[in-house]
Design a protein around this motif. Structure first.
Motif, PDB file in Angstrom:
ATOM      1  N   ILE A  62       0.856  -1.178   0.000  1.00  0.00           N
ATOM      2  CA  ILE A  62       0.000   0.000   0.000  1.00  0.00           C
ATOM      3  C   ILE A  62       0.896   1.233   0.000  1.00  0.00           C
ATOM      4  N   CYS A  63       0.525   2.241  -0.778  1.00  0.00           N
ATOM      5  CA  CYS A  63       1.339   3.450  -0.919  1.00  0.00           C
ATOM      6  C   CYS A  63       0.651   4.629  -0.232  1.00  0.00           C
ATOM      7  N   ASP A  64       1.458   5.514   0.315  1.00  0.00           N
ATOM      8  CA  ASP A  64       0.933   6.714   0.967  1.00  0.00           C
ATOM      9  C   ASP A  64       0.371   7.678  -0.074  1.00  0.00           C
ATOM     10  N   ASP A  65      -0.556   8.513   0.353  1.00  0.00           N
ATOM     11  CA  ASP A  65      -1.025   9.595  -0.503  1.00  0.00           C
ATOM     12  C   ASP A  65       0.079  10.631  -0.655  1.00  0.00           C
ATOM     13  N   PRO A  66       0.196  11.238  -1.832  1.00  0.00           N
ATOM     14  CA  PRO A  66       1.261  12.234  -2.017  1.00  0.00           C
ATOM     15  C   PRO A  66       1.019  13.482  -1.168  1.00  0.00           C
ATOM     16  N   LYS A  67       2.098  14.088  -0.711  1.00  0.00           N
ATOM     17  CA  LYS A  67       2.008  15.347   0.029  1.00  0.00           C
ATOM     18  C   LYS A  67       1.926  16.492  -0.979  1.00  0.00           C
ATOM     19  N   ILE A  68       0.840  17.269  -0.897  1.00  0.00           N
ATOM     20  CA  ILE A  68       0.558  18.291  -1.897  1.00  0.00           C
ATOM     21  C   ILE A  68       1.058  19.650  -1.418  1.00  0.00           C
ATOM     22  N   ASP A  69       1.787  20.328  -2.298  1.00  0.00           N
ATOM     23  CA  ASP A  69       2.252  21.687  -2.018  1.00  0.00           C
ATOM     24  C   ASP A  69       1.072  22.656  -2.150  1.00  0.00           C
ATOM     25  N   ASN A  70       0.843  23.479  -1.142  1.00  0.00           N
ATOM     26  CA  ASN A  70      -0.303  24.394  -1.164  1.00  0.00           C
ATOM     27  C   ASN A  70      -0.187  25.454  -2.255  1.00  0.00           C
ATOM     28  N   ASP A  71       1.025  25.840  -2.601  1.00  0.00           N
ATOM     29  CA  ASP A  71       1.211  26.891  -3.596  1.00  0.00           C
ATOM     30  C   ASP A  71       1.052  26.374  -5.022  1.00  0.00           C
ATOM     31  N   THR A  72       1.587  25.206  -5.301  1.00  0.00           N
ATOM     32  CA  THR A  72       1.547  24.669  -6.667  1.00  0.00           C
ATOM     33  C   THR A  72       0.436  23.647  -6.880  1.00  0.00           C
ATOM     34  N   GLN A  73      -0.128  23.127  -5.790  1.00  0.00           N
ATOM     35  CA  GLN A  73      -1.140  22.072  -5.874  1.00  0.00           C
ATOM     36  C   GLN A  73      -0.620  20.857  -6.647  1.00  0.00           C
ATOM     37  N   GLU A  74       0.667  20.582  -6.488  1.00  0.00           N
ATOM     38  CA  GLU A  74       1.314  19.416  -7.081  1.00  0.00           C
ATOM     39  C   GLU A  74       2.058  18.675  -5.974  1.00  0.00           C
TER      40      GLU A  74
END
Length: 212
Positions: A62-74
């Motif tokens: 199982i893989c973790d959800d990606p950590k999203i940058d608030n400024d770039t939304q990537e």
């Protein structure tokens, strides 16, 4: 002994030749047995080699959800349109982790990092572009914002090509067909309404059409 001598004499073969042939057969049989045993041992050793964690099947990790940058939304640490997320093999799974060490996992340790796709953004917001196109498109504000000053000035002088150009630009920007002039992508919420462009190349598998 006399019987073996008589049989050898009848067939025209000496007794020593029979013994020599029998001894050669025994030696060849022994060598063949040893060779088969060696091959079986090698196959057993080869079958016990641990699997790499990234080669596990779906459901074994199982893989973790990606950590999203608030400024770039990537996803964070996005480089060359690729980011990585940590994946955890299931409990009691034994495989080689990202360091090459054979490990029996408990479900909490990281076994490997799976690459995911991310986009290159450069500060252009999709929401801002759509809002400018809707309310100030007739003044060319949307084109100025996206880095097309010539088209923006032309729309400003012609009042959005009498409104027709403003309507067309609003549709193109809303459908994300027209984007920033530098080739980057819009900043859109990572779990928002993103459009994915599908394309077919020479490497794309084409399923043959079956006609009734």
């Amino acid at each position: 002994m006399c019987l073996l001598s008589n049989m050898a004499a009848r067939h025209g073969k000496p007794l020593s030749g029979i013994k020599r042939k029998k001894g050669t057969t025994i030696v060849l049989w022994s060598l063949g047995t040893v060779w088969v045993a060696v091959l079986m041992a090698r196959s057993v050793e080869g079958g016990d080699l641990p699997l790499k964690c990234e080669d596990l099947r779906v459901g074994q990790y199982i893989c973790d959800d990606p950590k999203i940058d608030n400024d770039t939304q990537e996803p964070e640490n996005c480089t060359n349109h690729t980011a990585y997320v940590a994946c955890h093999p299931a409990p009691n799974i034994t495989c080689k982790d990202f360091s090459g060490n054979e490990t029996q996992f408990t479900g909490k340790r990281v076994g490997f990092y799976r690459p995911i796709e991310c986009r290159n953004v450069n500060g252009y917001s999709y929401k801002v572009a759509v809002a400018l196109s809707l309310f100030l498109g007739w003044l060319g504000a949307d084109r100025f914002y996206l880095g097309y000053p010539a088209l923006g000035l032309l729309k400003f002088c012609t009042v959005g090509f009498c409104g027709i150009g403003s309507l067309i630009d609003f549709i193109l920007i809303s459908m994300q067909i027209v984007g920033p002039s530098d080739g980057s992508s819009y900043i859109i919420d990572y779990y928002g309404a993103r459009l994915t462009r599908l394309s077919i190349t020479n490497e794309t598998f084409r399923k043959p059409q079956i006609y009734p």
